[in-house]
Scaffold this active site. Sequence first.
Site, PDB file in Angstrom:
ATOM      1  N   CYS A 142      26.593  37.246  70.510  1.00 56.28           N
ATOM      2  CA  CYS A 142      27.810  36.397  70.557  1.00 56.28           C
ATOM      3  C   CYS A 142      29.034  36.787  71.290  1.00 56.28           C
ATOM      4  O   CYS A 142      29.933  36.028  71.707  1.00 56.28           O
ATOM      5  CB  CYS A 142      28.217  36.644  69.024  1.00 56.28           C
ATOM      6  SG  CYS A 142      29.004  38.134  68.263  1.00 56.28           S
ATOM      7  N   LYS A 187      38.611  64.964  51.807  1.00 57.30           N
ATOM      8  CA  LYS A 187      38.135  64.772  50.294  1.00 57.30           C
ATOM      9  C   LYS A 187      36.548  64.703  50.392  1.00 57.30           C
ATOM     10  O   LYS A 187      35.913  64.126  49.324  1.00 57.30           O
ATOM     11  CB  LYS A 187      38.583  63.004  50.088  1.00 57.30           C
ATOM     12  CG  LYS A 187      39.883  63.035  49.841  1.00 57.30           C
ATOM     13  CD  LYS A 187      40.595  61.730  49.619  1.00 57.30           C
ATOM     14  CE  LYS A 187      41.922  61.576  49.472  1.00 57.30           C
ATOM     15  NZ  LYS A 187      42.905  62.619  49.879  1.00 57.30           N
ATOM     16  N   HIS A 204      42.287  54.899  47.099  1.00 54.13           N
ATOM     17  CA  HIS A 204      42.045  56.073  46.309  1.00 54.13           C
ATOM     18  C   HIS A 204      42.634  55.863  44.851  1.00 54.13           C
ATOM     19  O   HIS A 204      43.676  55.532  44.642  1.00 54.13           O
ATOM     20  CB  HIS A 204      42.453  57.343  46.866  1.00 54.13           C
ATOM     21  CG  HIS A 204      41.723  57.743  48.322  1.00 54.13           C
ATOM     22  ND1 HIS A 204      40.573  58.468  48.543  1.00 54.13           N
ATOM     23  CD2 HIS A 204      41.971  57.325  49.430  1.00 54.13           C
ATOM     24  CE1 HIS A 204      40.338  58.578  49.400  1.00 54.13           C
ATOM     25  NE2 HIS A 204      40.967  57.780  50.192  1.00 54.13           N
ATOM     26  N   ILE A 218      50.811  60.727  57.767  1.00 53.63           N
ATOM     27  CA  ILE A 218      50.502  59.826  56.914  1.00 53.63           C
ATOM     28  C   ILE A 218      49.037  59.867  57.250  1.00 53.63           C
ATOM     29  O   ILE A 218      48.546  59.012  58.028  1.00 53.63           O
ATOM     30  CB  ILE A 218      51.120  58.677  57.231  1.00 53.63           C
ATOM     31  CG1 ILE A 218      52.751  58.421  57.072  1.00 53.63           C
ATOM     32  CG2 ILE A 218      50.472  57.651  55.921  1.00 53.63           C
ATOM     33  CD1 ILE A 218      53.001  58.885  55.603  1.00 53.63           C
TER      34      ILE A 218
END
Length: 571
Positions: free
Chosen positions: A536, A340, A134, A426
């Site tokens: 895979c 945001k 950001h 956080i």
Amino acid sequence: MGIDKINKRLHDAYGGQVRAEDKGDYIVVTGRLKEWKDIVAACGMCVQKGKKNRKKHVVNDIVFEGGSNPGMRMPGLRDSSLEGAAPDVLIIGGGISGASIARELSRWQLDILLVEKEADLAVQSSGRNDGEVHPGVDLRKGSLKQEYVLKGNRMYDQICEELDVPFRRCGQYVGFTQWRYLPVIFLYVLEKKYRCKVKDTRLVGRKAFRRAEPELNPDFKFAIYNPGAGCVCPYGLTIAYGENAVENGARISLNTAVSDMEVKEGIIQCVHTNRGSIYPSLVINAAGTFAEDVAKMAQDRFYSIHPRRGTNSILDKKAGHLVRSISSVRTMKKTTGHTKGGGMLHTVDDNVLVGPDAVETWEKENFATEQASIDRVFAKQKGTSPGLTQRDIITYFTGVRAATFEEDFIIEMGRRTKNLIHCAGIQSPGLTTAPAVAMDVAAMAVKALSSQKEIKPNTGFRPNRKGIPRLRELPEEERDRLIRENPDYGVIICRCEEISKGEILDALNSPLPVCTVDGIKKRLRPGMGRCQGGFCMPLVAQIISEHEGIPLSRVKKSGTEAVISYGPTKG
């Protein structure tokens, strides 16, 4: 705002069901409510505004009558491999915060132990976000978030070069469709550029915007542009931090969950885990959504985490033309929640990522994706790119962010427990801030430990990590040379992402090997293409089986209990 005024507001809103009490350095909220959204709102009413109150947090002790907390998922593994360990520093949490702190601390001659309850690093929030670095344009001046995002963003070029992690400064556009918003946005840009020190913030007109992003909404009249915004693989960076920490002497113990602590006279004496009891000199709480739980064990709880879910969708690479940068549409309508707002991001791996949304939840580990979240995000981002369609989705994921009620980080020494550092709350933009936060937390740790013994620099510290060669990105001559030296590089296992057997074997021999299908997937991307592992995954499992010398039935998808097969069906 005084406590009496807070309680009056709570009484008016909830009729006496909730009450707040000022405990000096935090406010505790008690009572009983049936709706989780009401609990979040009630605690939000108690938040003290202003920089002088930045360290006065809100603790949620309201009884939630509408659901039950399932508690922390514990690893299935039980052993005594860590019994009696006495590291200088114990880091709890293997996300971007914990891994970057471990790497910064490895610059010093310290015994560092990081414990992570999952089977790999970056399994929760750090592996479930959009990877945006950001610019900080949408953060409140004076917050720790804003302070650290400005520092962290500037560090990314060097950090990613040192750790050999792909990073791209693709820029961020926020588009507006109505000219009438221009005067207000012009003042907003000036404030961000000069007062908030987000110096790359600028306005661009329609023509410049269309030249840069021809597939975006033709109705955009102008946009806020931050060229310093970028993107990185969040789990790739976290793993790179962890590997470099290990290369420099740190230890990482996966499948290791903290269950309790013994605290005496404000000192953590012992930390109990499912793999034995640890006796650290210093504890760093980087436990993400469980940071409050760790703080409570350490008898230093002065904040609360209210989890917030966010869902992202990943589009097929054929949709890569839709956006080249990080772009979103913005209206002047008031949004609900702290987010945001989501957007569209062209990742470093050339997929387009769409999202996230923001939904409050009481469940810290509910990663289920709901169709309503996808619909909500796509409905909004259609305004960013009209060509956006859910038909291009190849997968989706949901992460849970570790928000405090103050919507800011908590980075400080313990208040009642002396040998504890909190690195909590956080959430976004935690990926961006990680390099700067890690430097400060490491400095705090060294200062705290220096009172006990002399801390010397690690003269053998190596900042540079050499990643696994990405064959699909190498020039043809270089690929040919590697294949001649090691024919396994010529055996393609994942067709979608062009991953070779040689690269998979490199991952299995890396400084921090995780011998699961998802562990290989996060390090190299087999299974992340259009077929999502349909071709895979069995081949990857077979390579792990042969490398580890174990039956195929013992190869796990992710954790110790994520079984892929139970045994052969024939013969």
